[in-house]
Motif scaffolding. Sequence first.
Motif, PDB file in Angstrom:
ATOM      1  N   SER A  96       0.839  -1.198   0.000  1.00 39.76           N
ATOM      2  CA  SER A  96       0.000   0.000   0.000  1.00 39.76           C
ATOM      3  C   SER A  96       0.873   1.247   0.000  1.00 39.76           C
ATOM      4  CB  SER A  96      -0.893   0.029   1.250  1.00 39.76           C
ATOM      5  OG  SER A  96      -1.829  -1.021   1.236  1.00 39.76           O
ATOM      6  N   PRO A  97       0.326   2.394  -0.432  1.00 44.85           N
ATOM      7  CA  PRO A  97       1.079   3.643  -0.279  1.00 44.85           C
ATOM      8  C   PRO A  97       1.337   3.901   1.202  1.00 44.85           C
ATOM      9  CG  PRO A  97      -0.876   3.956  -1.666  1.00 44.85           C
ATOM     10  CD  PRO A  97      -0.998   2.602  -1.049  1.00 44.85           C
ATOM     11  N   PRO A  98       2.448   4.520   1.559  1.00 40.76           N
ATOM     12  CA  PRO A  98       2.678   4.893   2.957  1.00 40.76           C
ATOM     13  C   PRO A  98       1.540   5.789   3.444  1.00 40.76           C
ATOM     14  CG  PRO A  98       4.639   5.290   1.622  1.00 40.76           C
ATOM     15  CD  PRO A  98       3.534   4.983   0.672  1.00 40.76           C
ATOM     16  N   PHE A  99       1.160   5.635   4.697  1.00 47.20           N
ATOM     17  CA  PHE A  99       0.087   6.466   5.223  1.00 47.20           C
ATOM     18  C   PHE A  99       0.657   7.697   5.920  1.00 47.20           C
ATOM     19  CE2 PHE A  99       0.981   4.001   9.078  1.00 47.20           C
ATOM     20  CZ  PHE A  99       0.898   4.965  10.074  1.00 47.20           C
ATOM     21  N   GLN A 100      -0.132   8.748   5.911  1.00 51.27           N
ATOM     22  CA  GLN A 100       0.120   9.958   6.672  1.00 51.27           C
ATOM     23  C   GLN A 100      -1.210  10.389   7.292  1.00 51.27           C
ATOM     24  OE1 GLN A 100       2.995  11.442   7.274  1.00 51.27           O
ATOM     25  NE2 GLN A 100       4.325  10.381   5.793  1.00 51.27           N
ATOM     26  N   VAL A 101      -1.135  11.117   8.376  1.00 48.81           N
ATOM     27  CA  VAL A 101      -2.330  11.626   9.039  1.00 48.81           C
ATOM     28  C   VAL A 101      -2.384  13.132   8.836  1.00 48.81           C
ATOM     29  CG1 VAL A 101      -3.591  11.849  11.219  1.00 48.81           C
ATOM     30  CG2 VAL A 101      -2.250   9.774  10.740  1.00 48.81           C
ATOM     31  N   ASN A 102      -3.528  13.617   8.375  1.00 51.88           N
ATOM     32  CA  ASN A 102      -3.677  15.045   8.109  1.00 51.88           C
ATOM     33  C   ASN A 102      -3.511  15.887   9.374  1.00 51.88           C
ATOM     34  OD1 ASN A 102      -5.914  13.920   5.813  1.00 51.88           O
ATOM     35  ND2 ASN A 102      -4.497  15.509   5.152  1.00 51.88           N
ATOM     36  N   GLU A 103      -3.027  17.109   9.174  1.00 42.85           N
ATOM     37  CA  GLU A 103      -2.915  18.059  10.271  1.00 42.85           C
ATOM     38  C   GLU A 103      -4.298  18.316  10.892  1.00 42.85           C
ATOM     39  OE1 GLU A 103      -1.387  22.675  11.026  1.00 42.85           O
ATOM     40  OE2 GLU A 103      -1.252  21.766   9.033  1.00 42.85           O
ATOM     41  N   ASP A 104      -4.328  18.561  12.176  1.00 40.79           N
ATOM     42  CA  ASP A 104      -5.563  18.844  12.894  1.00 40.79           C
ATOM     43  C   ASP A 104      -6.105  20.206  12.461  1.00 40.79           C
ATOM     44  OD1 ASP A 104      -7.646  19.156  14.620  1.00 40.79           O
ATOM     45  OD2 ASP A 104      -6.442  19.168  16.453  1.00 40.79           O
ATOM     46  N   ILE A 105      -7.203  20.191  11.698  1.00 42.72           N
ATOM     47  CA  ILE A 105      -7.722  21.448  11.152  1.00 42.72           C
ATOM     48  C   ILE A 105      -8.562  22.215  12.169  1.00 42.72           C
ATOM     49  CG2 ILE A 105      -7.688  20.611   8.779  1.00 42.72           C
ATOM     50  CD1 ILE A 105     -10.740  20.272   9.009  1.00 42.72           C
ATOM     51  N   THR A 106      -8.836  21.614  13.326  1.00 40.69           N
ATOM     52  CA  THR A 106      -9.594  22.357  14.335  1.00 40.69           C
ATOM     53  C   THR A 106      -8.801  23.546  14.860  1.00 40.69           C
ATOM     54  OG1 THR A 106      -8.800  20.970  16.158  1.00 40.69           O
ATOM     55  CG2 THR A 106     -10.809  20.255  15.031  1.00 40.69           C
ATOM     56  N   LYS A 107      -7.478  23.543  14.586  1.00 41.46           N
ATOM     57  CA  LYS A 107      -6.631  24.643  15.033  1.00 41.46           C
ATOM     58  C   LYS A 107      -6.733  25.868  14.114  1.00 41.46           C
ATOM     59  CE  LYS A 107      -3.282  21.438  17.095  1.00 41.46           C
ATOM     60  NZ  LYS A 107      -1.883  20.927  17.052  1.00 41.46           N
TER      61      LYS A 107
END
Length: 435
Positions: free
Chosen positions: A74-85
């Motif tokens: 699978s493609p490497p995973f990343q977690v999106n930046e917290d947009i609540t900030k």
Amino acid sequence: MSFVEHKSSVTSSLDITNSPTNISHIMFVLVGCNRTWKYRRSYIEAWWRENITRGNIWLDEPPTEDLLPWPSTSPPFQVNEDITKLKVYPKLLNPVVVRIYRSILDTFRLGENKDVRWYVMADDDTLFFVDNLVEVLGKYDHSKYHYIGTNSESIKSNYDFSFEMGFGGAGYALSYALVEELVLKIDGCIERYPHMWVSDYLSSSCSADLGVDLTIEKGIHQIDLRGDISGLLSSHPKSPLLTLHHFDVVEPIFPSKDRSESINHLMKAAKFDQSRVLQQTICYHRQSNWTFSISWGYSAHVYESIFPRSILRRPLETFMPWVTGRPPLFMFNTRWPSSDPCEAPHVFFLENVDQSSEQGDRVVSVYTRKWARDMGACSLNGNHSADPISRVQVSSPAIERKEAGRIECCDVEYESGKEVASVKLRACMKGEMLP
């Protein structure tokens, strides 16, 4: 490290070189979530090339235990930046829209942009034909602003959102020059359009504010359709196939196979020759007054009448509209399925594809009948029934990619009453039309 410092530390991808675009120049920005990834992973792994394709699958949160250990296929995973900030967060109509669009910024901030010429955005249920994508993007200058994508097949979808929008499920490409400019302005653009509830429309609007309009490529497919899309896939435009989307809402594209099996079956053909996948080739067997329509790597249709290419390029409307409503429903012309034996095709689907040294080192694809047509012969053309045919065998050049935008012609060999019809693809002669 500040964003400005991070940006300056990245080697620019805008150095002008004479080298052709290749797969290493494309950065895939794939967007999914934990909830959907377990069901859609097989779609991405069907085309992702380990240690060759570049990019990430962006998730809404760290992978849950059932998704670990993360496979190398699978493609490497990343977690999106917290947009609540973000200060605009309380005003956002749909925060998911912002998470998806900011995946461009999140990818850029990883600092892995050396030699990248294109950012390609897509959902986690999109099938790419990477060799064709490389060829098509190679036509454009990545050092200039380009936004390349497609409309929806549904008039209603385009009306509801925008006829000037590249639908992100189908996938769209942004030149690196445009990305470098966008990342400086993404958050400002989000603040300008907090009411938008579709990420593709947000992307289109932000690019438009920089003076960049959508460039349409016909090989990109949103598939805003439902049901059996075999009619569409059997009459593909002459543009190279780039993407297919929305597999979760259409029937499996091959009979007797599930969705994942169908995708892998199509990709087997693509491994032999992406340039010809779904490319429609039409030829004739004059002795029987038959027309053969080959959608390479997918299907073969045999008509008991002579039909010109101008008719057969229109897809059979085997599918249903994305949403109900009054016609016109589609962004293209269609043909109605018919119960007239002179108009209804005998339908065959890809069974196997292989390379044959016996045929002068050509690729041989075999299409088999999955069900009987259950009609009599076409009486208007001599009652030459194609019922005995159970298999259509198509040979094509093994080492020649089909030239983008050009059609091919073919010759048919068939002895009356036999089970196999043989079709040989070849270059068209000058001015060749109906025989």
